[in-house]
Design a protein around this motif. Sequence first.
Motif, PDB file in Angstrom:
ATOM      1  N   ALA A 298       0.821  -1.214   0.000  1.00 33.73           N
ATOM      2  CA  ALA A 298       0.000   0.000   0.000  1.00 33.73           C
ATOM      3  C   ALA A 298       0.860   1.271   0.000  1.00 33.73           C
ATOM      4  CB  ALA A 298      -0.951  -0.020   1.187  1.00 33.73           C
ATOM      5  N   LEU A 299       1.403   1.603   1.163  1.00 26.44           N
ATOM      6  CA  LEU A 299       2.066   2.900   1.321  1.00 26.44           C
ATOM      7  C   LEU A 299       3.414   2.755   2.027  1.00 26.44           C
ATOM      8  CD1 LEU A 299      -0.917   4.797   2.989  1.00 26.44           C
ATOM      9  CD2 LEU A 299      -0.189   5.082   0.630  1.00 26.44           C
ATOM     10  N   GLU A 300       4.125   3.889   2.154  1.00 23.35           N
ATOM     11  CA  GLU A 300       5.346   3.899   2.961  1.00 23.35           C
ATOM     12  C   GLU A 300       4.991   3.808   4.444  1.00 23.35           C
ATOM     13  OE1 GLU A 300       5.435   7.720   1.186  1.00 23.35           O
ATOM     14  OE2 GLU A 300       4.736   6.050  -0.004  1.00 23.35           O
ATOM     15  N   ASN A 301       6.030   3.615   5.248  1.00 25.07           N
ATOM     16  CA  ASN A 301       5.913   3.753   6.714  1.00 25.07           C
ATOM     17  C   ASN A 301       4.836   2.886   7.347  1.00 25.07           C
ATOM     18  OD1 ASN A 301       7.932   5.666   7.215  1.00 25.07           O
ATOM     19  ND2 ASN A 301       6.615   7.337   6.502  1.00 25.07           N
ATOM     20  N   GLN A 302       4.697   1.660   6.899  1.00 21.17           N
ATOM     21  CA  GLN A 302       3.702   0.776   7.508  1.00 21.17           C
ATOM     22  C   GLN A 302       4.320  -0.103   8.591  1.00 21.17           C
ATOM     23  OE1 GLN A 302       0.287   1.081   6.734  1.00 21.17           O
ATOM     24  NE2 GLN A 302       1.362   2.898   6.004  1.00 21.17           N
ATOM     25  N   ILE A 303       5.573  -0.500   8.405  1.00 20.39           N
ATOM     26  CA  ILE A 303       6.269  -1.293   9.429  1.00 20.39           C
ATOM     27  C   ILE A 303       7.263  -0.338  10.096  1.00 20.39           C
ATOM     28  CG2 ILE A 303       7.686  -3.337   9.864  1.00 20.39           C
ATOM     29  CD1 ILE A 303       6.494  -4.498   7.242  1.00 20.39           C
ATOM     30  N   THR A 304       6.967  -0.018  11.336  1.00 20.02           N
ATOM     31  CA  THR A 304       7.709   1.035  12.030  1.00 20.02           C
ATOM     32  C   THR A 304       8.297   0.476  13.321  1.00 20.02           C
ATOM     33  OG1 THR A 304       5.827   1.698  13.353  1.00 20.02           O
ATOM     34  CG2 THR A 304       6.004   2.702  11.172  1.00 20.02           C
ATOM     35  N   GLU A 305       9.012   1.342  14.044  1.00 22.46           N
ATOM     36  CA  GLU A 305       9.591   0.872  15.318  1.00 22.46           C
ATOM     37  C   GLU A 305       8.486   0.504  16.306  1.00 22.46           C
ATOM     38  OE1 GLU A 305      11.450   4.336  17.580  1.00 22.46           O
ATOM     39  OE2 GLU A 305      11.127   5.164  15.578  1.00 22.46           O
ATOM     40  N   GLU A 306       7.267   1.014  16.080  1.00 27.98           N
ATOM     41  CA  GLU A 306       6.173   0.713  17.003  1.00 27.98           C
ATOM     42  C   GLU A 306       5.584  -0.687  16.808  1.00 27.98           C
ATOM     43  OE1 GLU A 306       3.475   3.936  16.429  1.00 27.98           O
ATOM     44  OE2 GLU A 306       4.686   5.257  17.678  1.00 27.98           O
ATOM     45  N   ASN A 307       5.540  -1.147  15.571  1.00 34.84           N
ATOM     46  CA  ASN A 307       4.902  -2.463  15.375  1.00 34.84           C
ATOM     47  C   ASN A 307       5.866  -3.561  14.911  1.00 34.84           C
ATOM     48  OD1 ASN A 307       5.307  -1.822  12.716  1.00 34.84           O
ATOM     49  ND2 ASN A 307       3.168  -1.727  12.125  1.00 34.84           N
ATOM     50  N   ALA A 308       7.132  -3.201  14.626  1.00 41.18           N
ATOM     51  CA  ALA A 308       8.066  -4.210  14.072  1.00 41.18           C
ATOM     52  C   ALA A 308       8.201  -5.424  14.995  1.00 41.18           C
ATOM     53  CB  ALA A 308       9.431  -3.587  13.812  1.00 41.18           C
TER      54      ALA A 308
END
Length: 419
Positions: A298-308
């Motif tokens: 979909a888009l950028e920034n979907q897997i981040t330090e918050e959910n990795a």
Amino acid sequence: MKSENPFDNALAQLASITDIVSIDPEYYEILKNPRRQVVVSLPLKLSNGEAVTFTGYRVQHNNARGPYKGGIRYHQNVSLDEVKALSMWMTWKGAVIDIPFGGAKGGVTVDPFKLGMDDLERLTRKYVSTIERDIGPEIDIPAPDLNTNPQTMAWIMNEYSKMHGHNVPACVTGKPIELGGSEGRNAATGRGVAICVREAVKKYLHKDVKDITVAVQGFGNVGSNTVMSLMEMGAKIVAVSDVFGGAKPIGKKYFEQSFDSLQTSALKAGSVSKIPNVQQISNEELLETETDVLVPAALENQITEENASKLRARMVVEAANGPTTSIAGKMLERGGITLIPDILANSGGVLVSYFEWVQNLSRDHWTEEQVNQRLEEKMMHAFNEVVSLAEKENIDQRRAALVLAVRRVVAAMKLSGWH
Ligand SMILES: NC(=O)c1ccc[n+]([C@@H]2O[C@H](COP(=O)([O-])OP(=O)(O)OC[C@H]3O[C@@H](n4cnc5c(N)ncnc54)[C@H](O)[C@@H]3O)[C@@H](O)[C@H]2O)c1
């Protein structure tokens, strides 16, 4: 979700390979900055009488290996930094898949779902007539991206052709077949993603594609065609999503219906999350689904330090551009999750765009079998090159793909005497 400036992400990626590729400082300086950044005002009187000025961008990162090439996206969050990052990734993508193109990207800051077709057409034509000098078959060739499609490309071709007094099909790719589009282009990015999934699970999970589960975020051009190709290969799709939310099958481990019936139900319902008899899940839940492979499309920034750290996939195959932030990428690596990077995984789209451009320039039309066979060969070759380099240098696949690309781009710059 905690997002990252995509251009910072792109620069961090480039910086991450300097211990392996010794790039001369003057070339590194060139690579860090796009060669041209075009920002235009697009004043438009909408059909409802309202006067609005949209902002459009075309950023040309590098053309050492051939004309600039890259998609055009319509989205309310399009910004110069986003387009700059995407243009740099296009340079690397063309080099990894080894086609004679440089990298560019374009976009308009607009929520296209708030405009009718007439207004979208006029906005597209205004954008093309404003940047007409910056694009062209030998200069810079646009293509579809987020929220743009073959119809948008048809308007681009027509507007550009009108200004040049003759039909110029090679000025844009991703066109409808009737206007010189290539067989297989629409499905190409997803098909290439599926080839990478098939090969990556064989190599790194020691599994056959028929025995894997996959969750896919995004059900547009790339996401839906990834699902289609993976279903054809026998993979089990356990969850899908779009901007409105996600869906899991109820009472079954994976979607058992055919792709056509899944797509038809999604179209009818207006979203995959509204298909009858599915369990609705959020996009966050989709990303955290227990699965062999997670495909963000979909888009950028979907897997981040918050959910990795919450991911329960064994492998991430990046179909979208820049879906994983740089910090999250490191967390996945530490967590033993294999990542197949965007510049390799989604390069099937620009590859078949290249095939389309070649067909247009030579006034030829290849069959779907020819296109798919060449796609398979080139994807396999690039995949194997990245895997070999990763093993040789003992680095992850993102850095291996980047090393391969940067070496090729710098070689072209040096041979041409850019300094
Ligand atoms: N179209 C191509 O050939 C191509 C090639 C390479 C890479 N890409 C990249 O793939 C990604 C998707 O492009 P596309 O062409 O499929 O676009 P698209 O507009 O056809 O589809 C985008 C999909 O993402 C969903 N989506 C949008 N916002 C979302 C959100 N916040 N959460 C979850 N889902 C969301 C939409 O509902 C839609 O299903 C982009 O990153 C694009 O740059 C596209």
